[in-house]
Design a protein around this motif. Structure first.
Motif, PDB file in Angstrom:
ATOM      1  N   ASP A 425       0.804  -1.209   0.000  1.00 26.75           N
ATOM      2  CA  ASP A 425       0.000   0.000   0.000  1.00 26.75           C
ATOM      3  C   ASP A 425       0.843   1.267   0.000  1.00 26.75           C
ATOM      4  O   ASP A 425       0.319   2.348  -0.280  1.00 26.75           O
ATOM      5  CB  ASP A 425      -0.934   0.006   1.210  1.00 26.75           C
ATOM      6  N   PRO A 429       0.980   2.776  -7.167  1.00 26.71           N
ATOM      7  CA  PRO A 429      -0.066   1.819  -7.545  1.00 26.71           C
ATOM      8  C   PRO A 429       0.295   0.937  -8.730  1.00 26.71           C
ATOM      9  O   PRO A 429      -0.021  -0.264  -8.735  1.00 26.71           O
ATOM     10  CB  PRO A 429      -1.263   2.732  -7.871  1.00 26.71           C
ATOM     11  N   ALA A 433       0.739  -3.142  -8.368  1.00 22.11           N
ATOM     12  CA  ALA A 433      -0.044  -4.069  -9.190  1.00 22.11           C
ATOM     13  C   ALA A 433       0.840  -5.057  -9.928  1.00 22.11           C
ATOM     14  O   ALA A 433       0.423  -6.191 -10.196  1.00 22.11           O
ATOM     15  CB  ALA A 433      -0.900  -3.281 -10.178  1.00 22.11           C
ATOM     16  N   HIS A 439      -3.228  -7.300  -5.600  1.00 22.08           N
ATOM     17  CA  HIS A 439      -3.334  -6.229  -4.611  1.00 22.08           C
ATOM     18  C   HIS A 439      -4.218  -5.126  -5.153  1.00 22.08           C
ATOM     19  O   HIS A 439      -4.068  -4.674  -6.296  1.00 22.08           O
ATOM     20  CB  HIS A 439      -1.954  -5.663  -4.286  1.00 22.08           C
ATOM     21  N   THR A 440      -5.159  -4.692  -4.362  1.00 18.04           N
ATOM     22  CA  THR A 440      -6.056  -3.598  -4.732  1.00 18.04           C
ATOM     23  C   THR A 440      -5.765  -2.413  -3.823  1.00 18.04           C
ATOM     24  O   THR A 440      -5.683  -2.540  -2.598  1.00 18.04           O
ATOM     25  CB  THR A 440      -7.532  -4.014  -4.578  1.00 18.04           C
TER      26      THR A 440
END
Length: 600
Positions: A425, A429, A433, A439-440
Motif C-alpha cells: 500500500d 499503484p 499491481a 493487490h487492490t
C-alpha cells in the motif's frame, strides 16, 4: 554508540526514505487524474517535470509521423512513475545530478542517428525542487543547452525499459525484475559479485540479449559497471542450452542455494582451509586412464576430486566428470594446460578464452576470471547464458555496449518487499499491481500526519493539550490571563511555562523537523509547508531556529534553479566550482555548501 549502518543495510534504508518522501501520494493522485483525463502536460506539471519541447515545432522539423509517435508516447507517459524509477545517489537518495537519459529513440531513415526523447536532471548546484525536464536530442545538431551533459548517457537509459515510465506497460515490471521467476534475480552461480550487493546477476543474460539486439551489435560482448569503478566484461551465449550449471563460486558460496563453493580450493597467497576444516587432504596420487598413460595428479578433499596442472599449480575443480553433454553424451571442448593456465580449444562455437586470475575476479580494468565458464540463466532450453570474456575486444572498452543500470541491480521495490520493510500500500499503484498481483489499492493514500502525537505536553504534573485556535498554536488548558502572566515572567528571565516552552520549541526545532527537511530536500515544498502549517497554524510567525533556516535555504535554492532554467548562469559561474585555494584544482563542495550559494 554504533552508527546507523550497523543495524541494517544502508542501501535499503536509503530507498525506504526515498519511497516515503521522493514521490508523495498527493503527487501520484494528482498526476494520475490528469493523465487519465488526457492532459499529459498537466500530469508532468503535477510531477514537477518541465516540458522543453513543442509538438508543432517537432512536426515542422522532423515530420508529422515522428510528431504523432511522440504525442502517443507522451500520452502514455506516467511522469510520477518516471520520477519513481529515476536513478538516485547515496546517501540522501536524491536524483542523480547532471544526467541525460533516453526514454524513446525514433529512427529516421536517411538521417544521422535516431531522435531521442530524453529526461534531464539539473546539475547539483541547481537541484532545488528535484525537477526533471523533458526534451528532444538530435545527434545531428550541436548541443545548445547549458546542461553539463546534454548527450544521452549509455549507462542510464530507459528506452529498453519502457515499463519504468510507460503506464500501458507497467505490468512488465514483474517479469523484467525477476519477481515472477523460479529463481531469485540475484542468483550468481559464477560468483561474479560479492553476496548481498543487490546485483540482478540472474537477469543479466536476458537483459544483455535485449541490449545487443536493440543496438544491432554483431558481437556478444558487453560490460557491466558496478560500484567503486569496477567493470565486468561478459558475453552472451545461446548455444549449449542443456549444459549443467557450474559448481564453482568465487565468493565461497552460492547465495541462492546456500551451498559452499570453491572455498576449499587452494589459491596462491591463501592458506588452505576446507569447508569443514576437517582432516588434511590426501597426498596426490596418479590416476591411470584407459590408454595406460598417467593423467594429471589428483587431490581429494572429502570426496571432491581436483586436478593439478603439471607445473604444480593449485588444485582446480575436476571438470571431466561434468563436461559430458547430457543430451548426446559427448564431451565439451578439450582443455590444454600450459604453465598452469587453462586454454579452451575452439570447437566452432566459441572463441578461445584465457583464465588470467586464479580466483576469477574481474578487476576494474576488465581483467577476466575463469574464461569460458557458462552461467545458467533462469530458464532452460537455449536461454541466454553468460560467459566471462578473457580479452578486451577491438576498439577498447568505449566500443563495448554497457548494460543499463536499471538491469544491473535488483529492483529496490522488490528488495524492500522481500525484506518486509514496506507494504504494497506504500508503493506506487502501478508498481504494486505488478509486483504484488491481486493487490487492490485501498483508495487515495494520504501522507501520514507526523504531528498527531505532538499535541500533548506534561505541564506541572498533569497532561495538557496544545492546539490551533484561529490559525495559531496556543495552550488549551490555560486561560488568557495566565498565559499573559507567564509570558511576561519568561520575558523577564523567569522559567517559562512547560506549555509555552513546548510551543516555542515547536516554532524553532519541532519534532517533525527531520521529515520537513527530507521533504524539502526531495522538492516537496507543498508537503513540507503542510506539515508546518498543521503543527503551527497558518497564522504562525516562525522564530529564529533550524526550522526557519531550512525554509529560507529552500527558497534560496529555488532562485538558483530559476537562474539555471533562464540561462542566466552556468555551472562554471558559481562559487561552488571555483578552484580550491588548498589544492589548486576544482573542489566539489558539500551538498550543504552548494545549496547556500548565492548569485549576484
Amino acid at each position: 554508540m554504533l552508527p546507523s549502518t550497523a543495524y541494517g543495510d544502508p542501501r535499503l534504508s536509503m530507498w525506504l526514505r526515498v519511497r516515503e518522501y521522493a514521490v508523495p501520494p498527493s503527487m501520484i493522485e494528482l498526476a494520475t487524474g490528469r493523465r487519465a483525463a488526457g492532459d499529459w502536460a498537466g500530469a508532468c506539471a503535477a510531477a514537477r517535470i518541465d516540458v522543453d519541447l513543442d509538438l508543432r515545432s517537432v512536426a515542422r522539423a522532423h515530420g508529422r509521423d515522428i510528431a504523432a509517435r511522440l504525442r502517443a508516447d507522451l500520452r502514455r507517459l506516467a511522469p510520477d512513475l518516471l520520477r519513481w524509477h529515476m536513478p538516485r545517489i547515496a546517501p540522501d537518495g536524491l536524483l542523480r545530478p547532471g544526467l541525460t537519459l533516453t526514454l524513446v529513440r525514433y529512427e529516421r531513415p536517411g538521417r544521422s542517428g535516431p531522435l531521442h526523447l530524453v529526461a534531464r536532471t539539473p546539475p547539483a548546484w541547481a537541484d532545488a525542487g528535484q525537477r526533471i525536464s523533458l526534451a528532444l536530442f538530435d545527434p545531428a545538431d550541436a548541443p545548445t543547452s547549458r546542461h553539463p551533459h546534454p548527450r544521452p548517457n549509455r549507462r542510464y537509459r530507459l528506452d529498453l525499459h519502457r515499463h519504468l515510465w510507460d503506464a500501458s506497460r507497467a505490468g512488465e515490471l514483474r517479469d523484467r525484475s525477476g519477481a515472477g521467476g523460479l529463481t531469485p534475480p540475484d542468483r550468481d552461480p559464477l560468483g561474479l559479485v560479492p553476496p548481498g550487493t543487490g546485483c540482478a546477476v540472474g537477469r543479466w543474460a536476458a537483459e544483455a540479449d535485449l541490449l545487443l539486439r536493440a543496438d544491432g551489435h554483431t558481437g556478444a560482448t558487453f560490460a557491466v559497471r558496478l560500484r567503486g569503478g569496477r567493470r565486468l566484461l561478459l558475453a552472451v551465449t545461446q548455444d549449449g542450452g542443456d549444459a549443467p550449471d557450474p559448481t564453482e563460486n568465487r565468493w565461497g558460496a552460492d547465495p541462492a542455494a546456500g551451498t559452499p563453493g570453491s572455498a576449499g580450493v587452494r589459491h596462491p597467497g591463501r592458506a588452505h582451509r576446507d569447508a569443514d576444516e576437517g582432516s588434511p587432504p590426501e597426498p596426490p596420487r596418479r590416476t591411470r586412464p584407459a590408454d595406460g598413460t598417467h593423467g594429471p595428479p589428483e587431490v581429494r578433499h572429502h570426496g571432491r576430486a581436483h586436478h593439478i596442472a603439471d607445473s604444480g599449480d593449485p588444485p582446480e575443480p575436476a571438470r571431466s566428470p561434468r563436461d559430458a553433454h547430457p543430451a548426446n553424451g559427448t564431451h565439451g571442448p578439450p582443455e590444454v594446460r600450459h604453465h598452469g593456465r587453462a586454454h579452451h580449444i575452439a570447437d566452432g562455437s566459441d572463441a578461445p578464452e584465457t583464465a588470467r586470475s586464479p580466483r576469477g575476479t574481474c578487476t576494474g580494468d576488465g581483467t577476466p576470471g575463469p574464461a569460458g565458464l557458462p552461467c545458467r540463466g533462469a530458464e532452460r532450453g537455449g536461454a541466454p547464458r553468460l560467459r566471462i570474456v578473457g580479452e578486451v575486444p577491438p576498439g577498447g572498452l568505449s566500443a563495448v555496449p554497457v548494460l543499463p543500470d536499471a538491469a544491473t541491480w535488483v529492483a529496490p521495490d522488490l528488495e524492500l518487499l522481500r525484506a518486509g520493510l514496506i507494504g504494497a500500500d506504500r508503493l506506487h499503484p502501478l508498481v504494486a499491481a505488478a509486483l504484488v498481483p491481486g493487490h487492490t489499492a485501498p483508495g487515495a493514500v494520504r501522507d501520514p500526519d507526523p504531528v498527531e502525537r505532538a499535541r500533548q505536553v506534561e505541564c506541572r504534573g498533569t497532561t495538557h493539550l496544545i492546539g490551533l485556535v484561529d490559525g495559531v498554536l496556543v495552550p488549551l488548558d490555560h486561560d488568557p490571563d495566565e498565559i499573559r502572566r507567564e509570558e511576561l515572567l519568561a520575558a523577564l528571565g523567569g522559567p517559562p511555562l512547560p506549555c509555552l516552552r513546548a510551543i516555542d520549541e515547536a516554532h524553532r526545532r519541532p519534532d517533525c523537523l527531520a521529515g520537513v527537511r527530507e521533504r524539502l530536500d526531495h522538492g516537496d515544498v507543498e508537503g513540507a509547508l503542510a506539515v508546518v502549517e498543521g503543527l503551527l497554524g497558518r497564522g504562525a510567525v516562525l522564530r529564529e531556529g533550524p526550522l526557519r533556516d531550512e525554509l529560507t535555504a529552500a527558497a534560496e535554492r529555488r532562485i538558483a534553479y530559476g537562474l539555471y532554467r533562464a540561462g542566466l548562469t552556468g555551472s562554471g559561474d558559481t562559487s561552488a566550482h571555483r578552484p580550491s585555494r588548498r589544492t589548486g584544482r576544482g573542489h566539489r563542495p558539500t551538498r550543504r555548501q552548494a545549496r547556500t550559494v548565492t548569485f549576484f
